[in-house]
Enzyme design. Sequence first.
Site, mmCIF file in Angstrom:
data_model
loop_
_atom_site.group_PDB
_atom_site.id
_atom_site.type_symbol
_atom_site.label_atom_id
_atom_site.label_comp_id
_atom_site.label_asym_id
_atom_site.label_seq_id
_atom_site.Cartn_x
_atom_site.Cartn_y
_atom_site.Cartn_z
ATOM 1 N N ASP A 96 0.532 -1.300 -0.260
ATOM 2 C CA ASP A 96 -0.578 -0.059 -0.081
ATOM 3 C C ASP A 96 1.166 1.383 0.391
ATOM 4 O O ASP A 96 1.843 1.473 0.665
ATOM 5 C CB ASP A 96 -1.096 0.172 0.966
ATOM 6 C CG ASP A 96 -2.003 1.061 1.057
ATOM 7 O OD1 ASP A 96 -1.937 2.318 0.553
ATOM 8 O OD2 ASP A 96 -3.101 0.250 1.492
ATOM 9 N N SER A 144 -7.212 3.899 -1.275
ATOM 10 C CA SER A 144 -6.887 2.519 -1.149
ATOM 11 C C SER A 144 -8.440 1.770 -1.330
ATOM 12 O O SER A 144 -8.697 0.815 -2.069
ATOM 13 C CB SER A 144 -6.829 1.972 0.321
ATOM 14 O OG SER A 144 -4.594 2.599 -0.112
ATOM 15 N N ASP A 195 -9.460 -1.420 7.787
ATOM 16 C CA ASP A 195 -9.081 -0.708 6.736
ATOM 17 C C ASP A 195 -8.890 -1.394 5.180
ATOM 18 O O ASP A 195 -9.436 -2.100 4.490
ATOM 19 C CB ASP A 195 -7.431 -0.555 7.051
ATOM 20 C CG ASP A 195 -7.068 0.952 6.398
ATOM 21 O OD1 ASP A 195 -7.834 1.584 6.201
ATOM 22 O OD2 ASP A 195 -5.991 1.049 5.508
ATOM 23 N N THR A 197 -8.259 -1.583 2.157
ATOM 24 C CA THR A 197 -7.209 -2.458 1.726
ATOM 25 C C THR A 197 -7.581 -4.152 1.644
ATOM 26 O O THR A 197 -9.130 -4.735 1.185
ATOM 27 C CB THR A 197 -6.200 -2.759 1.446
ATOM 28 O OG1 THR A 197 -5.692 -1.502 1.121
ATOM 29 C CG2 THR A 197 -5.430 -3.870 0.807
ATOM 30 N N GLU A 338 -0.502 -7.559 2.357
ATOM 31 C CA GLU A 338 -0.703 -6.126 2.556
ATOM 32 C C GLU A 338 0.451 -5.402 3.433
ATOM 33 O O GLU A 338 0.491 -6.076 4.453
ATOM 34 C CB GLU A 338 -2.065 -5.836 2.981
ATOM 35 C CG GLU A 338 -1.740 -4.061 2.553
ATOM 36 C CD GLU A 338 -3.199 -3.519 3.015
ATOM 37 O OE1 GLU A 338 -3.152 -2.183 2.148
ATOM 38 O OE2 GLU A 338 -3.465 -3.394 3.955
ATOM 39 N N ASP A 343 2.439 3.108 3.144
ATOM 40 C CA ASP A 343 0.927 4.069 2.768
ATOM 41 C C ASP A 343 1.399 4.727 3.736
ATOM 42 O O ASP A 343 1.221 6.561 3.570
ATOM 43 C CB ASP A 343 0.139 3.754 2.559
ATOM 44 C CG ASP A 343 -1.041 4.517 2.892
ATOM 45 O OD1 ASP A 343 -0.959 5.419 1.966
ATOM 46 O OD2 ASP A 343 -1.686 4.998 3.765
ATOM 47 N N HIS A 347 2.490 8.861 4.252
ATOM 48 C CA HIS A 347 1.571 10.272 4.438
ATOM 49 C C HIS A 347 2.557 11.127 5.605
ATOM 50 O O HIS A 347 1.968 12.437 5.391
ATOM 51 C CB HIS A 347 0.442 9.618 5.643
ATOM 52 C CG HIS A 347 -1.218 8.914 4.391
ATOM 53 N ND1 HIS A 347 -1.467 9.974 3.337
ATOM 54 C CD2 HIS A 347 -0.489 8.268 4.236
ATOM 55 C CE1 HIS A 347 -2.822 8.600 3.107
ATOM 56 N NE2 HIS A 347 -2.446 8.214 2.999
ATOM 57 N N ASP A 386 -1.854 -0.290 -4.714
ATOM 58 C CA ASP A 386 -3.282 -0.009 -5.019
ATOM 59 C C ASP A 386 -2.430 1.583 -6.256
ATOM 60 O O ASP A 386 -3.508 2.268 -6.340
ATOM 61 C CB ASP A 386 -3.560 0.520 -3.874
ATOM 62 C CG ASP A 386 -3.464 0.840 -2.598
ATOM 63 O OD1 ASP A 386 -2.170 0.985 -2.423
ATOM 64 O OD2 ASP A 386 -3.703 1.070 -0.937
ATOM 65 N N HIS A 499 -2.361 10.382 -1.541
ATOM 66 C CA HIS A 499 -1.261 10.325 -2.552
ATOM 67 C C HIS A 499 -1.167 10.861 -3.807
ATOM 68 O O HIS A 499 -1.349 11.611 -3.813
ATOM 69 C CB HIS A 499 -2.254 9.006 -3.182
ATOM 70 C CG HIS A 499 -3.076 8.486 -1.529
ATOM 71 N ND1 HIS A 499 -4.352 7.165 -1.361
ATOM 72 C CD2 HIS A 499 -2.790 8.014 -0.254
ATOM 73 C CE1 HIS A 499 -4.811 6.697 -0.553
ATOM 74 N NE2 HIS A 499 -3.203 7.406 -0.019
HETATM 75 ZN ZN LIG Z 1 -3.138 6.106 2.001
#
Ligand SMILES: [Zn+2]
Length: 601
Positions: A96, A144, A195, A197, A338, A343, A347, A386, A499
Amino acid sequence: MVRGEEPLLVQRPSSEHSSIAAEEEEALLTGERTTRNPKYGRAFWREVGLFAWATIATAGIIILAVVYQKQQQTARRHDDTPGPSGKRNLIFMVSDGMGPTSLSLTRSFRQHEHGLPWEDKLVLDGHLIGQSRTRSTSSLVTDSAAGATAFSCGMKSYNGAISVLPDHSPCGTVLEAAKKAGYMTGLVVTTRITDATPACFAAHVNRREEEDRIAEQMVGYHPLGRVVDLMLGAGRCHFLPNGTRGSCRADGKDVVTMAKENGFNYVDSRAGFDGLKLGSAVELPLLGLFADQDIPFEIDRRFEDETYPALDEMAKTATKALAEATRDSDKGFFLMIEGSRIDHAGHANDPAAQVHEVLAYDKAFSSVLEFLEKDSVPGVMVSTSDHETGGLSAAKQLHTTYPDYLWYPGALANASHSSEHLARQYFTHLRSLPQHGAHSPTSDDLRAYLTDLLATGLGVHDATSEEMQILLGHPEISFFTFADIISRRSQTGWSTHGHSAVDVNIYASDARAAKALAGNHENTEVGEFLARWLDVDVGAVTKELREKGVAFDTVGKGGEAESWMGRIAEEGERLDGWDHLDHAEGDFGKMMHRRCSVCGI
Ligand SMILES: [Zn+2]
Ligand SMILES: *[C@@H]1O[C@H](CO)[C@@H](O)[C@H](O)[C@H]1NC(C)=O
Ligand SMILES: *[C@@H]1O[C@H](CO)[C@@H](O)[C@H](O)[C@H]1NC(C)=O
């Protein structure tokens, strides 16, 4: 037409040369069916013969063409479906938020840290087969939820959609279809199992924030019943009733008990995880939740190994457990693994956390390869992202003068913790201090504390007075300040806290088996590949969900009908996976959330 009733319009001479063609033409002109002269001559029969031959020849050519085309199609389909005809396993890995730069950064970091030669690669690097385009129906920059819906259903949807289409109808997922076809199924993550995904494989909701609802669906309160056999990860807070310690549910439902009622075995600690003996002592179905929210970033987790399992250990446990459980079955398993928090590091704009997350993913990837090599059941693993997160770049210009061409992996190697961990420590420290009176801290005390924290946590000994001022004056954004300090020292750049739209990489255990994904593809083609490789019918599941879902609709407080997939987001309503921090982790969560108003992100 009776013989003798001549056509009114045209009179044809009745001769040896009259032909079927002429009669047909006449019929066309008159709109009447032609009758055959009972006395047919040699020429007529020759023409019939020629016509018949031509017809047969034409038909033959058509048949040959059709057969050839069929063969071509079969051959093409065979290329797309290189899966064995019998029992098979499919492991789908999702990194991710990992973009191409994450790989460059991590590769160089690893070389630096271990003194490896410049040609040394990650395991992932050796398995690159293609790229995925990631846009959603609602934006060029996906989230995602839409990203995972492309994988699970093989269809594009809007940002925030958990396996529902833009018309808010559910779409059947590859995991659901696999379960119905007799496969065993599993999900492994390092963030909340609710979450976006993981949710997209085993739940259907209109808005990704409905994690309480997702939790219920994932343990079997779902139109198809229980579809997942194994779940390992975190996000325990959505399974615990409100008012109890560690809960973030809005209602009083005890989803752990609901899961147990549906047959799940439940583990929620490192000791419980160790009891699974890396998969050799697992009884399915199994729900394993090892943190209220996220498993810590790998850069921090490595110091808390007695509390939290690593992604690699969970991946090994899942593959082993599912292989054992399907040993005597004629169907194998489908497992999604995952690397969820690559990710989150994006962020946070935290490059030190990011490289450790990617290395942890690379390790799990490597373990999956090893599993596939050793297992006697044919299997394939496909890995992709993703989307990218952060707009990461392996260079950053710090001054107005023309920059040198370099970035410093050494600065990442000097950091022992994530900016998230350091911000939490700083915040905990502030809360422990008396705020008033003789013992309230002076700014010199805090300065000394921060100097020490920067040295021990980030390996930074040269904080500027400006950086120190921001840390002292705005502790609520220290999460981002620490990340910025390490990004500057390493000269790594970021363009967003969200993203980005860059194409992401596709990897596979077997380039031949995943030939259909070689080159550049739409993310939905990855989803199509998964279903095709397992030879399962997601369309049939979509139909079943639409039929059975109606019975799962409920009545809201005001007596209004409420869809089993929850409320539809209103226009302009923000769908942000980070909002969960607001209602979790108390003050720290609130602090993280306040960043937006303070730093204008
Ligand atoms: Zn994200
Ligand atoms: C807990 O949830 C119930 C509904 O299930 C609600 O009535 C109650 O107000 C909630 N309590 C808290 C403390 O949020
Ligand atoms: C890493 O730490 C060492 C020791 O403190 C220091 O000499 C070096 O400059 C640091 N590297 C970077 C790139 O900041």
